[in-house]
Design an enzyme around this catalytic site. Structure first.
Site, PDB file in Angstrom:
ATOM      1  N   HIS A  41      17.060 -12.349  -7.685  1.00  0.00           N
ATOM      2  CA  HIS A  41      17.599 -12.394  -6.322  1.00  0.00           C
ATOM      3  C   HIS A  41      16.486 -12.262  -5.289  1.00  0.00           C
ATOM      4  O   HIS A  41      16.390 -13.056  -4.345  1.00  0.00           O
ATOM      5  CB  HIS A  41      18.623 -11.270  -6.139  1.00  0.00           C
ATOM      6  CG  HIS A  41      19.077 -11.080  -4.719  1.00  0.00           C
ATOM      7  ND1 HIS A  41      20.330 -11.471  -4.283  1.00  0.00           N
ATOM      8  CD2 HIS A  41      18.461 -10.541  -3.629  1.00  0.00           C
ATOM      9  CE1 HIS A  41      20.448 -11.182  -2.995  1.00  0.00           C
ATOM     10  NE2 HIS A  41      19.321 -10.613  -2.583  1.00  0.00           N
ATOM     11  N   GLU A  42      15.651 -11.259  -5.462  1.00  0.00           N
ATOM     12  CA  GLU A  42      14.619 -11.002  -4.470  1.00  0.00           C
ATOM     13  C   GLU A  42      13.558 -12.104  -4.454  1.00  0.00           C
ATOM     14  O   GLU A  42      13.082 -12.517  -3.392  1.00  0.00           O
ATOM     15  CB  GLU A  42      13.981  -9.633  -4.721  1.00  0.00           C
ATOM     16  CG  GLU A  42      14.922  -8.460  -4.481  1.00  0.00           C
ATOM     17  CD  GLU A  42      15.481  -8.423  -3.061  1.00  0.00           C
ATOM     18  OE1 GLU A  42      14.787  -8.871  -2.136  1.00  0.00           O
ATOM     19  OE2 GLU A  42      16.617  -7.961  -2.886  1.00  0.00           O
ATOM     20  N   TYR A  63      17.723 -14.940   9.193  1.00  0.00           N
ATOM     21  CA  TYR A  63      18.343 -13.784   8.538  1.00  0.00           C
ATOM     22  C   TYR A  63      19.275 -13.039   9.492  1.00  0.00           C
ATOM     23  O   TYR A  63      19.081 -11.867   9.817  1.00  0.00           O
ATOM     24  CB  TYR A  63      17.260 -12.862   7.984  1.00  0.00           C
ATOM     25  CG  TYR A  63      17.740 -11.985   6.849  1.00  0.00           C
ATOM     26  CD1 TYR A  63      18.161 -12.530   5.638  1.00  0.00           C
ATOM     27  CD2 TYR A  63      17.771 -10.599   6.980  1.00  0.00           C
ATOM     28  CE1 TYR A  63      18.595 -11.734   4.602  1.00  0.00           C
ATOM     29  CE2 TYR A  63      18.203  -9.787   5.948  1.00  0.00           C
ATOM     30  CZ  TYR A  63      18.619 -10.364   4.763  1.00  0.00           C
ATOM     31  OH  TYR A  63      19.054  -9.561   3.724  1.00  0.00           O
ATOM     32  N   GLU A  66      21.405 -14.719   1.810  1.00  0.00           N
ATOM     33  CA  GLU A  66      21.746 -13.738   0.779  1.00  0.00           C
ATOM     34  C   GLU A  66      22.493 -14.392  -0.378  1.00  0.00           C
ATOM     35  O   GLU A  66      22.249 -14.091  -1.548  1.00  0.00           O
ATOM     36  CB  GLU A  66      22.598 -12.613   1.378  1.00  0.00           C
ATOM     37  CG  GLU A  66      21.794 -11.537   2.073  1.00  0.00           C
ATOM     38  CD  GLU A  66      20.844 -10.820   1.120  1.00  0.00           C
ATOM     39  OE1 GLU A  66      21.219 -10.565  -0.041  1.00  0.00           O
ATOM     40  OE2 GLU A  66      19.716 -10.526   1.538  1.00  0.00           O
ATOM     41  N   HIS A 126      24.983  -9.191   4.034  1.00  0.00           N
ATOM     42  CA  HIS A 126      25.300  -8.796   2.662  1.00  0.00           C
ATOM     43  C   HIS A 126      26.815  -8.737   2.422  1.00  0.00           C
ATOM     44  O   HIS A 126      27.246  -8.564   1.283  1.00  0.00           O
ATOM     45  CB  HIS A 126      24.713  -7.426   2.333  1.00  0.00           C
ATOM     46  CG  HIS A 126      23.225  -7.399   2.199  1.00  0.00           C
ATOM     47  ND1 HIS A 126      22.403  -7.111   3.259  1.00  0.00           N
ATOM     48  CD2 HIS A 126      22.422  -7.620   1.129  1.00  0.00           C
ATOM     49  CE1 HIS A 126      21.140  -7.146   2.843  1.00  0.00           C
ATOM     50  NE2 HIS A 126      21.126  -7.451   1.567  1.00  0.00           N
TER      51      HIS A 126
END
Length: 356
Positions: free
Chosen positions: A174-175, A189, A198, A276
């Site tokens: 993910h990161e 973002y 995300e 998120h």
């Protein structure tokens, strides 16, 4: 220079796996063993976010890349400090050591590199052999993992709510995929573009896990961060792509706030406009498309999403409808008017996102 993209712009990137709203909730706990680490993590995240902005302004040290289709991994140990990258403990080709955290980080970097190369013919996260760097044992009781625009950083967790952040391979993936986004579409973002940012990381983080385990879409659990929550927590993961809003329901953490459809879209100024939280909607769309198609999700559904992310048409300020429309276009261009197009179109319809 960090953050350079195909659009020629820069985006200050500091992306964590644990959402701020989760840490905010923990920070209010009556038990200091829970509140203390959460508060320190929030403070450290704020500092790192500021550092990332400064680095974007003044520039970072250039890293030489060798585009030869082979990973260049380096794992460092912060030794519970906060200086990055820390002490080098494993380089590319080195044998595994006694530290399981180091070994998991090294393996996770490799798994991400392999999926990008084998499934999408992408040489590392920038497409040009960028070396992959990670730091483990960051700070004390640090309840997060993050991509800071240049490298991965993993905390060990507090042992009360979160365990070691290298345990779930999809967290590592993910990161790192935030880096892929940084070098391609560079999605802003905040708000819906941030939620797409995300979601893309959740999608490919899950695909990296599925690829590593050899799972089909039907066999996958579609959870993000399974194995990360400590035994005392009532929950199974950080997020669920299959059933957004069901990952946890805990007396300390609260209930998973992710919506599955636009009917429950959350409007908030926190968490960069709920990046998120509302990511649950495009996450669920991908799950629906992938499971409708069956087989290995990285092969058809994943390829369509990858085409959109890297194709050059996805704008930095893209909304859900923009992204959805491009996936429909990509499905048609790559596979024609077949089941792929039908699965993608129906998936967006089911989550309430209209294609233009």
């Amino acid at each position: 220079m960090p953050g350079m993209t195909t659009h020629g712009g820069f985006e200050p990137v500091f992306c964590t796996i644990v959402p701020p709203h989760v840490l905010d909730k923990l920070a209010q706990a009556e038990d200091p063993a829970l509140a203390g680490p959460a508060r320190r993590t929030l403070q450290r995240d704020a500092f790192e976010r500021t550092q990332r902005r400064l680095t974007t302004v003044i520039g970072a040290t250039a890293v030489a890349a060798v585009a030869d289709g082979k990973p260049q991994r380096t794992v460092h140990d912060a030794r519970h400090g906060t200086d990055l990258p820390g002490h080098k403990v494993r380089g590319e080709g080195d044998k595994p050591g006694k530290d399981a955290t180091v070994n998991r980080a090294y393996a996770g970097l490799g798994a991400t590199f392999e999926l990008l190369l084998k499934a999408y013919r992408r040489d590392s996260i920038d497409g040009d052999g960028l070396p992959l760097k990670a730091t483990v044992h960051y700070d004390r009781d640090y309840n997060n993992a993050f991509w800071n625009g240049e490298q991965m950083v993993f905390g060990d967790g507090d042992g009360e709510i979160f365990l070691d952040f290298t345990i779930p391979i999809d967290v590592i993936g993910h990161e790192l995929v935030h880096g892929v986004t940084q070098y391609t579409a560079n999605l802003t973002y905040f708000g819906q573009p941030g939620a797409l940012n995300e979601s893309v990381s959740d999608v490919f983080g899950s695909l990296i896990k599925q690829y590593t385990l050899g799972q089909t879409a039907a066999e996958a659990d579609w959870l993000i961060g399974a194995g990360l929550l400590a035994p005392r927590v009532t929950g199974k993961a950080l997020r669920s792509m299959k059933e957004p809003g069901t990952a946890y329901d805990d007396d300390v953490l609260g209930k998973d706030p992710q919506p599955a459809t636009m009917d429950d879209f959350v409007r908030t100024g926190r968490d960069n406009g709920g990046v998120h939280i509302n990511s649950g909607i495009p996450n669920h769309a991908f799950y629906l498309a992938a499971t409708a198609l069956g087989g290995h999700a990285w092969e058809r559904a994943g390829l369509i999403w990858y085409d959109v992310l890297t194709g050059g048409e996805l704008k930095q300020q893209a909304m859900f409808a923009d992204f959805a429309t491009l996936t429909v276009k990509a499905a048609r261009e790559r596979f024609g008017d077949g089941e792929e197009l039908d699965a993608v179109s129906k998936a967006w319809e089911q989550v309430g996102v209209r294609t233009l």
